[in-house]
Design a protein around this motif. Structure first.
Motif, PDB file in Angstrom:
ATOM      1  N   MET A 192       8.653  20.406  46.935  1.00 30.13           N
ATOM      2  CA  MET A 192       9.225  20.210  45.765  1.00 30.13           C
ATOM      3  C   MET A 192      10.173  21.610  45.181  1.00 30.13           C
ATOM      4  SD  MET A 192       7.486  17.475  44.601  1.00 30.13           S
ATOM      5  CE  MET A 192       7.780  17.641  42.799  1.00 30.13           C
ATOM      6  N   THR A 193      11.866  21.303  44.604  1.00 26.88           N
ATOM      7  CA  THR A 193      12.102  22.632  44.372  1.00 26.88           C
ATOM      8  C   THR A 193      12.116  22.320  42.969  1.00 26.88           C
ATOM      9  OG1 THR A 193      14.045  20.844  44.327  1.00 26.88           O
ATOM     10  CG2 THR A 193      13.549  22.664  46.468  1.00 26.88           C
ATOM     11  N   THR A 194      13.000  23.861  42.202  1.00 30.68           N
ATOM     12  CA  THR A 194      12.796  23.848  40.419  1.00 30.68           C
ATOM     13  C   THR A 194      14.113  23.716  39.955  1.00 30.68           C
ATOM     14  OG1 THR A 194      11.210  25.503  40.227  1.00 30.68           O
ATOM     15  CG2 THR A 194      12.999  25.477  38.643  1.00 30.68           C
ATOM     16  N   HIS A 195      15.001  22.388  39.150  1.00 29.18           N
ATOM     17  CA  HIS A 195      15.937  21.782  39.343  1.00 29.18           C
ATOM     18  C   HIS A 195      16.890  22.238  37.958  1.00 29.18           C
ATOM     19  CE1 HIS A 195      19.513  19.268  37.466  1.00 29.18           C
ATOM     20  NE2 HIS A 195      19.701  19.766  38.323  1.00 29.18           N
ATOM     21  N   PRO A 196      17.716  23.995  37.690  1.00 33.56           N
ATOM     22  CA  PRO A 196      18.153  24.162  36.836  1.00 33.56           C
ATOM     23  C   PRO A 196      18.627  23.548  35.427  1.00 33.56           C
ATOM     24  CG  PRO A 196      19.670  24.585  38.648  1.00 33.56           C
ATOM     25  CD  PRO A 196      19.026  23.667  39.089  1.00 33.56           C
ATOM     26  N   GLY A 197      18.857  22.410  35.516  1.00 33.23           N
ATOM     27  CA  GLY A 197      19.511  21.396  34.590  1.00 33.23           C
ATOM     28  C   GLY A 197      17.988  20.832  33.546  1.00 33.23           C
ATOM     29  N   ARG A 198      16.728  21.171  33.946  1.00 28.18           N
ATOM     30  CA  ARG A 198      15.857  19.938  34.015  1.00 28.18           C
ATOM     31  C   ARG A 198      15.273  21.734  32.569  1.00 28.18           C
ATOM     32  NH1 ARG A 198      12.050  16.415  36.430  1.00 28.18           N
ATOM     33  NH2 ARG A 198      11.764  15.323  34.229  1.00 28.18           N
ATOM     34  N   SER A 199      14.710  21.205  31.352  1.00 26.33           N
ATOM     35  CA  SER A 199      14.320  22.438  30.312  1.00 26.33           C
ATOM     36  C   SER A 199      12.832  22.702  30.983  1.00 26.33           C
ATOM     37  CB  SER A 199      13.253  21.437  28.873  1.00 26.33           C
ATOM     38  OG  SER A 199      12.840  20.186  29.602  1.00 26.33           O
ATOM     39  N   GLY A 200      12.590  23.980  31.095  1.00 26.35           N
ATOM     40  CA  GLY A 200      11.475  24.351  31.489  1.00 26.35           C
ATOM     41  C   GLY A 200      11.247  24.636  33.240  1.00 26.35           C
ATOM     42  N   GLY A 201      12.526  24.253  33.700  1.00 21.65           N
ATOM     43  CA  GLY A 201      12.042  24.093  35.147  1.00 21.65           C
ATOM     44  C   GLY A 201      10.928  23.334  35.389  1.00 21.65           C
ATOM     45  N   THR A 202      11.094  22.041  35.148  1.00 18.92           N
ATOM     46  CA  THR A 202       9.878  20.946  35.831  1.00 18.92           C
ATOM     47  C   THR A 202      10.053  20.614  37.181  1.00 18.92           C
ATOM     48  OG1 THR A 202      10.342  20.531  33.478  1.00 18.92           O
ATOM     49  CG2 THR A 202       8.797  18.849  34.742  1.00 18.92           C
ATOM     50  N   PRO A 203       9.720  20.993  38.272  1.00 18.74           N
ATOM     51  CA  PRO A 203       9.891  20.371  39.719  1.00 18.74           C
ATOM     52  C   PRO A 203      10.338  18.969  40.062  1.00 18.74           C
ATOM     53  CG  PRO A 203       7.584  21.101  39.615  1.00 18.74           C
ATOM     54  CD  PRO A 203       8.249  21.454  37.981  1.00 18.74           C
ATOM     55  N   ALA A 204      11.519  18.661  40.409  1.00 20.13           N
ATOM     56  CA  ALA A 204      11.935  17.576  40.581  1.00 20.13           C
ATOM     57  C   ALA A 204      11.837  17.032  42.475  1.00 20.13           C
ATOM     58  CB  ALA A 204      13.781  17.875  40.199  1.00 20.13           C
ATOM     59  N   PRO A 205      12.174  16.192  42.557  1.00 20.48           N
ATOM     60  CA  PRO A 205      11.442  15.377  43.922  1.00 20.48           C
ATOM     61  C   PRO A 205      12.542  16.038  45.310  1.00 20.48           C
ATOM     62  CG  PRO A 205      11.865  13.661  43.085  1.00 20.48           C
ATOM     63  CD  PRO A 205      11.488  14.901  41.428  1.00 20.48           C
ATOM     64  N   THR A 206      12.463  16.719  46.119  1.00 17.07           N
ATOM     65  CA  THR A 206      13.730  16.427  47.075  1.00 17.07           C
ATOM     66  C   THR A 206      14.212  15.303  47.856  1.00 17.07           C
ATOM     67  OG1 THR A 206      12.435  17.611  48.989  1.00 17.07           O
ATOM     68  CG2 THR A 206      13.264  19.019  46.837  1.00 17.07           C
ATOM     69  N   ASP A 207      13.009  14.416  47.585  1.00 13.41           N
ATOM     70  CA  ASP A 207      13.491  12.963  48.610  1.00 13.41           C
ATOM     71  C   ASP A 207      14.112  12.168  47.535  1.00 13.41           C
ATOM     72  OD1 ASP A 207      13.318  10.875  50.138  1.00 13.41           O
ATOM     73  OD2 ASP A 207      11.103  11.085  50.503  1.00 13.41           O
ATOM     74  N   LEU A 208      15.108  11.748  47.680  1.00 10.71           N
ATOM     75  CA  LEU A 208      15.697  10.785  46.647  1.00 10.71           C
ATOM     76  C   LEU A 208      15.368   8.995  47.316  1.00 10.71           C
ATOM     77  CD1 LEU A 208      18.647  12.449  45.064  1.00 10.71           C
ATOM     78  CD2 LEU A 208      15.943  11.875  44.383  1.00 10.71           C
ATOM     79  N   ASP A 209      15.094   8.864  48.161  1.00  8.32           N
ATOM     80  CA  ASP A 209      14.588   7.792  49.309  1.00  8.32           C
ATOM     81  C   ASP A 209      13.636   7.002  48.001  1.00  8.32           C
ATOM     82  OD1 ASP A 209      15.363   5.705  50.548  1.00  8.32           O
ATOM     83  OD2 ASP A 209      13.413   6.884  51.582  1.00  8.32           O
ATOM     84  N   LEU A 210      14.447   5.307  48.023  1.00  9.75           N
ATOM     85  CA  LEU A 210      13.898   3.953  47.461  1.00  9.75           C
ATOM     86  C   LEU A 210      14.161   3.629  48.258  1.00  9.75           C
ATOM     87  CD1 LEU A 210      14.269   4.829  43.362  1.00  9.75           C
ATOM     88  CD2 LEU A 210      13.233   5.561  44.525  1.00  9.75           C
ATOM     89  N   GLY A 211      13.940   3.664  49.849  1.00 13.11           N
ATOM     90  CA  GLY A 211      14.805   2.625  50.493  1.00 13.11           C
ATOM     91  C   GLY A 211      15.904   1.835  50.351  1.00 13.11           C
ATOM     92  N   ALA A 212      17.140   2.197  49.917  1.00 12.67           N
ATOM     93  CA  ALA A 212      18.384   1.793  50.849  1.00 12.67           C
ATOM     94  C   ALA A 212      18.721   1.861  51.591  1.00 12.67           C
ATOM     95  CB  ALA A 212      18.929   2.977  49.292  1.00 12.67           C
ATOM     96  N   GLY A 213      19.438   1.130  51.182  1.00  9.45           N
ATOM     97  CA  GLY A 213      20.454   1.329  53.008  1.00  9.45           C
ATOM     98  C   GLY A 213      19.566   0.476  53.887  1.00  9.45           C
ATOM     99  N   ASN A 214      19.902   0.375  55.712  1.00  6.17           N
ATOM    100  CA  ASN A 214      19.654  -0.245  56.724  1.00  6.17           C
ATOM    101  C   ASN A 214      19.491  -1.859  56.433  1.00  6.17           C
ATOM    102  OD1 ASN A 214      19.562   2.276  58.764  1.00  6.17           O
ATOM    103  ND2 ASN A 214      18.422   2.959  57.241  1.00  6.17           N
TER     104      ASN A 214
END
Length: 354
Positions: free
Chosen positions: A1-23
């Protein structure tokens, strides 16, 4: 997990955005190939992406770019498919979103955006002026602009090139038929084909009531712009497509052309695909199949050609043709049920579907 500067309080955001798109699968259409005397006809099943359209590919790439750039959120326009894709992947990334949609968009498309909890506003008019204003707001507020065109969102549109590279990898395809609204899907698909080493011809498919790219390719227009649109095919109603010039250039580079058809021909193709091959797509996707039918009729496609149609969106995205209430004549009783079944089977047998 990484911290995303745009979110209030520095809430962790997932680095894996894969929802199954493609292929997505390439599906054979043997009954239609036989109907049109083609050695093969296949479909790139983009309607099977996570939220029901190829725009999931773009959304995943867009949100990855937004996180890399440290955006506070995202903003864009959509006739429905892009909005659902951005909303899903935006929530996956932990980024708040704001989406502008046309007030006359199919209710199914708008409903598919609402579960994700993004801010959605209906606009009376859409087009270059609205897109330019959203670009200004995005820059002012440090938001990712998610409009699905190369002109506005080149990082995101790169995600759609996978359609072409995946088709190039299977080989044997002579033509790729691509629905054209803003033009971005065609530009990305053509780039993917070329990068994958394919020399397939690319065909721009548009309803006749809004065909700026196809008409420009035919020499009817000096540039791919029309004054108005007179088609009911949702998603392809862009009289001034942002990626129109690039789409026309990509078609020419492939040795391709533009094909147009009436809305009625689009509905017929949508029905034919469902009843012949069991695949239900929205009208904007059926445009590609209608173009194949038209090109077979006019002789542009012949007995040695093996075309592929890009099925860009799921049929559940636009059910307006199929949501009429049952008429009194269609309502039956249990006493009549056996007779209705027998009549149906007799009709089906005569049609050759049994």
């Amino acid at each position: 997990m990484t911290t995303h500067p745009g979110r209030s309080g520095g809430t962790p955001a997932p680095t894996d955005l894969d929802l199954g798109a493609g292929n997505t699968p390439v599906i054979s259409l043997p009954r239609l190939a036989e109907r049109w005397r083609l050695p093969a006809l296949v479909a790139k099943a983009e309607h099977l992406n996570p939220t029901g359209s190829y725009k999931d590919r773009i959304a995943a790439a867009t949100m990855a770019a937004a996180l890399t750039a440290g955006r506070r959120g995202w903003i864009g326009t959509s006739s429905g498919n892009g909005g659902a894709a951005m909303a899903a992947h935006g929530q996956r990334a932990g980024l708040p979103g704001f989406i502008c949609v046309p007030s006359d968009a199919p209710v199914e498309k708008l409903a598919s955006i609402r579960p994700y909890g993004v801010e959605m506003v209906a606009m009376s008019t859409m087009g270059p002026v609205v897109m330019a204003e959203l670009g200004r707001i995005a820059e002012q507020e440090n938001l990712q602009l998610t409009i699905t065109t190369h002109v506005h969102n080149p990082e995101g549109m790169h995600g759609a090139q996978g359609i072409g590279t995946e088709l190039a990898a299977i080989g044997g395809i002579t033509h790729v038929y691509v629905p054209v609204g803003g033009g971005g899907l065609l530009v990305a698909t053509a780039a993917g084909l070329r990068s994958g080493g394919s020399d397939a011809i690319v065909v721009a498919c548009q309803p006749a009531g809004c065909a700026p790219v196809a008409r420009h390719l035919a020499g009817e227009l000096p540039e791919p712009i029309v004054s108005r649109c007179d088609t009911d095919v949702s998603g392809l109603q862009l009289p001034e497509p942002p990626d129109g010039p690039a789409a026309a250039e990509a078609v020419r580079a492939s040795g391709g052309w533009g094909t147009t058809m009436s809305d009625e021909m689009v509905w017929q193709a949508q029905d034919l695909l469902a009843t012949s091959e069991g695949i239900f797509v929205e009208p904007a996707a059926a445009v590609s199949l209608a173009a194949v039918a038209e090109d077979v009729r006019t002789g542009r496609l012949g007995p040695d050609d093996r075309p592929c149609v890009v099925l860009s969106g799921n049929g559940l995205k636009d059910l307006r043709r199929f949501t009429k209430p049952a008429s009194p004549a269609e309502i039956t009783t249990i006493a009549d049920l056996a007779g209705r079944v027998s009549d149906y089977l007799a009709i089906a047998q005569r049609k050759g579907t049994l």
